[in-house]
Design an enzyme around this catalytic site. Sequence first.
Site, PDB file in Angstrom:
ATOM      1  N   HIS A  82       0.846  -1.403   0.159  1.00 30.49           N
ATOM      2  CA  HIS A  82       0.151  -0.120   0.057  1.00 30.49           C
ATOM      3  C   HIS A  82       0.751   1.370  -0.082  1.00 30.49           C
ATOM      4  O   HIS A  82       0.593   2.301  -0.829  1.00 30.49           O
ATOM      5  CB  HIS A  82      -0.930   0.078   1.148  1.00 30.49           C
ATOM      6  CG  HIS A  82      -1.838  -1.201   1.241  1.00 30.49           C
ATOM      7  ND1 HIS A  82      -2.946  -1.449   2.263  1.00 30.49           N
ATOM      8  CD2 HIS A  82      -2.251  -2.192   0.225  1.00 30.49           C
ATOM      9  CE1 HIS A  82      -3.570  -2.353   1.705  1.00 30.49           C
ATOM     10  NE2 HIS A  82      -3.416  -2.938   0.595  1.00 30.49           N
ATOM     11  N   HIS A 267      -1.294 -11.068  -4.986  1.00 30.71           N
ATOM     12  CA  HIS A 267       0.055 -10.652  -4.891  1.00 30.71           C
ATOM     13  C   HIS A 267       0.749 -11.594  -5.488  1.00 30.71           C
ATOM     14  O   HIS A 267       1.892 -11.393  -6.348  1.00 30.71           O
ATOM     15  CB  HIS A 267       0.281 -10.600  -3.314  1.00 30.71           C
ATOM     16  CG  HIS A 267      -0.309  -9.591  -2.661  1.00 30.71           C
ATOM     17  ND1 HIS A 267      -0.369  -8.085  -3.204  1.00 30.71           N
ATOM     18  CD2 HIS A 267      -1.426  -9.260  -1.656  1.00 30.71           C
ATOM     19  CE1 HIS A 267      -0.982  -7.460  -2.147  1.00 30.71           C
ATOM     20  NE2 HIS A 267      -1.664  -8.174  -1.231  1.00 30.71           N
TER      21      HIS A 267
END
Length: 319
Positions: A82, A267
């Site tokens: 993030h 991911h």
Amino acid sequence: MKFSRQTTLRSQATVTGVGVHSGLPVSLTLGPASVDAGFVFVRTGLDGCDREVQATAEAVISTELATVLGDREGPLVSTAEHVLAALRGMGVDNATIEVDGPEVPIMDGSAAAFVAAIEQAGIVTQSASRRFIQVLKPVQVTMGASFGELRPYAAGFRAEVEIDFTNPAIGRQNYTLDLSAERFRREISRARTFGCMNDVAQLWSAGFALGSSFENSVVYDQTRILNTEGLRYPDECARHKVLDVIGDLALAGLPLLGAFRSVRGGHKLNHAVLTALLADRSAWRVVEAETARRPRGHAEAGSGMAGGMIAPAYGPDVS
């Protein structure tokens, strides 16, 4: 700001929160870095000995629940995606990221707090030309029902994300973003991480997601969203996946010139596509933004984009 040149932060800015898995307090400080430094995590609070790790694909040691970076001695920082998305999305090339715990703070589950910290610190132009990794040919990865690819794209960086959950409350969503600082701030930065209540309960029982709550996650049961305030965007889940893509691909070390597409990704897939690209030296080259004096009115390269002229810095066969 002339985006044909590299950028860094003017000063430091600190955010504090909790780790999504440990539930423990953690502080993160963003700060300036030198030309060509890229993004460098500095793990503090380790018996008085700080350790650094370059935010590159080679430093990834796990992608199971989040993107985890480490070195030969083991993991250093988890949930890196993030803050990396915020830096890349806002057009920052070089920065230090000091973290005093094993995880980047989850904040509200989005990148909004990191964007605010970047804006508080300020972005300044550096003396060197910005460099990019230009995708020259498609690279594809398939993992079961998941698919990802990077392909050439002349206009900058594009993310095309499709999700398809069996949970009907989430279902199938898609989102496409041509990256710029303004679009990242407005359309992507506030999109929160999400999950299903059954999955969260299983993570809790296994000792993970101890810091997860309705304050930092969008939570669904089988029929509806459980957060009382509802969604920030109708397709918030797909937008958050775009956020994750930008953060995970920031581990290329340079901004990408290309289009990334994923179907049912995460991911692990993001990292696999990036490493497949970097492993094929015929699939990319490094190019440099043209910084020669231009006629009045000539467009500059935009944040994360190749809007100006670019010149090869070195090709796949030259290191």
